[in-house]
Enzyme design. Structure first.
Site, PDB file in Angstrom:
ATOM      1  N   TYR A 460       6.092  -5.279  -7.075  1.00  0.00           N
ATOM      2  CA  TYR A 460       6.565  -4.986  -5.720  1.00  0.00           C
ATOM      3  C   TYR A 460       5.387  -5.240  -4.783  1.00  0.00           C
ATOM      4  O   TYR A 460       4.900  -4.345  -4.090  1.00  0.00           O
ATOM      5  CB  TYR A 460       7.075  -3.542  -5.604  1.00  0.00           C
ATOM      6  CG  TYR A 460       8.239  -3.213  -6.525  1.00  0.00           C
ATOM      7  CD1 TYR A 460       9.099  -4.213  -6.979  1.00  0.00           C
ATOM      8  CD2 TYR A 460       8.507  -1.906  -6.918  1.00  0.00           C
ATOM      9  CE1 TYR A 460      10.173  -3.922  -7.813  1.00  0.00           C
ATOM     10  CE2 TYR A 460       9.578  -1.601  -7.752  1.00  0.00           C
ATOM     11  CZ  TYR A 460      10.407  -2.612  -8.198  1.00  0.00           C
ATOM     12  OH  TYR A 460      11.470  -2.329  -9.020  1.00  0.00           O
ATOM     13  N   MET A 461       4.935  -6.463  -4.799  1.00  0.00           N
ATOM     14  CA  MET A 461       3.690  -6.836  -4.115  1.00  0.00           C
ATOM     15  C   MET A 461       3.721  -6.479  -2.628  1.00  0.00           C
ATOM     16  O   MET A 461       4.720  -6.686  -1.948  1.00  0.00           O
ATOM     17  CB  MET A 461       3.469  -8.331  -4.296  1.00  0.00           C
ATOM     18  CG  MET A 461       2.152  -8.797  -3.761  1.00  0.00           C
ATOM     19  SD  MET A 461       1.888 -10.521  -4.166  1.00  0.00           S
ATOM     20  CE  MET A 461       0.997 -10.343  -5.693  1.00  0.00           C
TER      21      MET A 461
END
Ligand code: FDA
Length: 522
Positions: A460-461
């Site tokens: 979930y950059m």
């Protein structure tokens, strides 16, 4: 007199300083195309080609990275074979290009589709074969295969197996497994990356390596150390995971601030400690400014009667009844969670029909969030622009796996992971209102989530955690910069990742704004 060790150190240092202070090599389309032609590679699309835009946009999932202001690749290459990937890496380096690798194109922050310097995209969509070997309970899957293609092929071949990975069918195995890969079966079997037993990788020198030839450190880094840092995974060998012939899907929706906050408070203790066969997540999104709403949806690897018995005693407040439960096959549950309607073959459709602009952040929770804070969070959710929050339960196998088994460190002690997100459809691109809302929510949650560091999930950059741009390559201590986010994503595994990177890709050929950098001090 300098010792051999210090001579080696000085040599390494001056080489590194040379690397970091030398201006970027000028790019040459000619050198690149000649090299590609010499290797017989025709699947080459340049910026002037007719299909360029269609191909580029095909799997860009976050429209924030599709706009005209976003730097575009000089070429898009669609290799047909592992050997073509090898040649393309060599040719791209000859031409002076940076390389971006794309599998499913779902990077939250566009790391597979854009770069600051001149670059090419190696898109693995043709390396999507899924070959099962049921006798050994394993499968080889191409680095460009999507999760939907994997699930669909498994279900077409055998009834007794599934795989542990995320629910969105158009997510690519290349990026997903590289960052861990959490899904419906993770409480039972761990992450996708925990179930990889071999891999074929093209490294920075264009060599094709397997687990034996790459070495255990390299193999370790691939399984959760983040996509785009290590090489190009052209194939993964995965363990097939046993699923019963009948599983149970269940879902309830609840409304009202007091009701939802009390249920959520209980959920924090119940969902992570249920039997491993359960996955029960909470989805929170207000339908309007006055209503608080939540849905609690889950999968149980077994029959309905066991769901009712277990939830009836462990989480009676949820009030699950037989009508909330449906028995089905595992693959039908995968289809349900994919939101793709009722046709199984739609799982194997690589195109995402629901592309949006979106922004997301993540957290880990080790101690239950106080009721008062949950109430505050739910009230914020009712404010425009009505973003959403997912609570994903850990526990089960996720707690049994050591935090250094793979680079993904968020194991024992983590009750659940949180994903905050906000999405919109706006032709004018980024809207500050949405970004600001999410940042405010994230700030509100700070006292209630993991601390020192405030941990996050690399898949979930989130570029708010820090970035390394090309301007920072000139002299800045890359490792110190990267530790700002690297410690949050990888905790104590960060240093080992840096050591592996320094050994396997010292020139930082595989990089992006949040990749693991080599350390010039080694
Ligand atoms: P993409 O192709 O953009 O790659 C992501 C990164 O990995 C890039 O840096 C890229 O260069 C690199 N990369 C890609 N292929 C590679 C290869 N073969 N070798 C080396 N590097 C490679 N996550 C989760 O754990 N559980 C979930 O349920 C979901 N659900 C979900 C839904 C939706 C709609 C989205 C957009 C995302 C998720 N994710 C998720 C997050 C997802 O796991 C994450 O975004 C992955 O990196 C996406 O991988 P792709 O290959 O699709 O992206």
């Amino acid at each position: 007199m300098a010792s051999m060790k210090s001579i080696y150190f000085l040599g390494t240092l001056s080489w590194a300083l040379f690397l970091l202070t030398t201006p970027a090599i000028s790019v040459s389309d000619e050198a690149f195309t000649e090299c590609m032609a010499a290797n017989g590679i025709k699947n080459l699309t340049s910026a002037s080609s007719k299909n360029y835009k269609i191909l580029l946009n095909y799997s860009i999932q976050n429209l924030r990275y599709a706009g005209s202001q976003i730097p575009k690749p000089h070429f898009i290459i669609l290799p047909q074979t592992e050997q073509q990937v090898q040649a393309t890496v060599t040719c791209a380096r000859k031409g002076g290009y940076e390389i971006r690798v794309r599998s499913g194109g779902h990077s939250y922050e566009g790391t597979s589709i854009t770069a600051e310097a001149s670059f090419v995209i190696i898109d693995l969509m043709n390396l999507n074969a899924v070959k099962l070997h049921v006798a050994t309970g394993t499968a080889w899957i191409g680095g460009g295969a999507t999760l939907g293609e994997i699930y669909y092929t498994i279900a077409q071949t055998t009834r007794g197996y599934g795989f542990s990975a995320g629910s969105c069918p158009t997510v690519g195995s290349g990026g997903h497994i590289s960052g861990g890969g959490f899904g419906l079966l993770s409480r039972k079997y761990g992450l996708a990356a925990d179930n990889v037993v071999d891999a074929h990788v093209v490294d920075a020198e264009g060599r094709l390596l397997n687990r034996k030839t790459m070495g255990e450190d390299f193999f370790w880094a691939l399984r959760g150390g983040g996509g785009g840092s290590w090489g190009i995974v052209v194939a993964w060998k995965i363990k097939l995971l046993k699923v019963p012939p009948t599983v149970t899907l269940f879902s309830v929706s609840r409304r009202g601030l007091r009701n939802v906050s009390t249920l959520l408070y209980k959920w924090q203790m119940a969902a992570p400690t249920l039997e491993k066969e359960f996955y029960l997540y909470a989805y929170l999104q207000a339908p309007d400014n006055r209503t608080t709403a939540a849905s609690f949806t889950g999968l149980y690897l077994g029959r309905k009667t066991a769901v009712l018995k277990s939830l009836g005693s462990r989480f009676p407040e949820l009030g699950i009844v037989a009508e909330d439960c449906t028995e089905m096959r595992w693959i039908d549950a995968a289809l349900f969670f994919s939101n793709r309607g009722s046709n199984l073959s739609s799982l194997a459709d690589r195109y995402d029909y629901n592309k949006l602009y979106f922004f997301a952040k993540s957290d880990y929770v080790r101690n239950p969030i106080p009721l008062k804070a949950l109430v505050g969070g739910l009230k914020t959710l009712r404010e425009q622009p009505l973003g959403s929050v997912i609570f994903d339960p850990y526990g089960g196998k996720m707690w049994e796996i050591a935090s250094d088994f793979t680079p993904f460190p968020h194991r024992a002690g983590n009750l659940f992971g949180i994903q905050y997100s906000v999405s919109w459809y706006d032709e004018n691109g980024d809207s500050e209102e949405y970004l600001a809302w999410l940042r405010k929510f994230y700030a509100f949650m700070e006292p209630y989530v993991s601390q020192n560091p405030r941990a996050a999930y690399v898949n979930y950059m989130d570029l708010d955690l820090g970035t390394v741009g090309n301007e920072l390559l000139n002299g800045t201590d890359l490792v110190a910069e990267a530790s700002k986010w690297g410690k949050k994503y990888f905790l104590d595994n960060f240093e080992r990742l840096v050591r592996v990177k320094t050994r396997v890709d010292p020139h930082n050929v595989f990089r992006n704004v949040q990749s693991i950098p080599p350390d010039i001090r080694f």
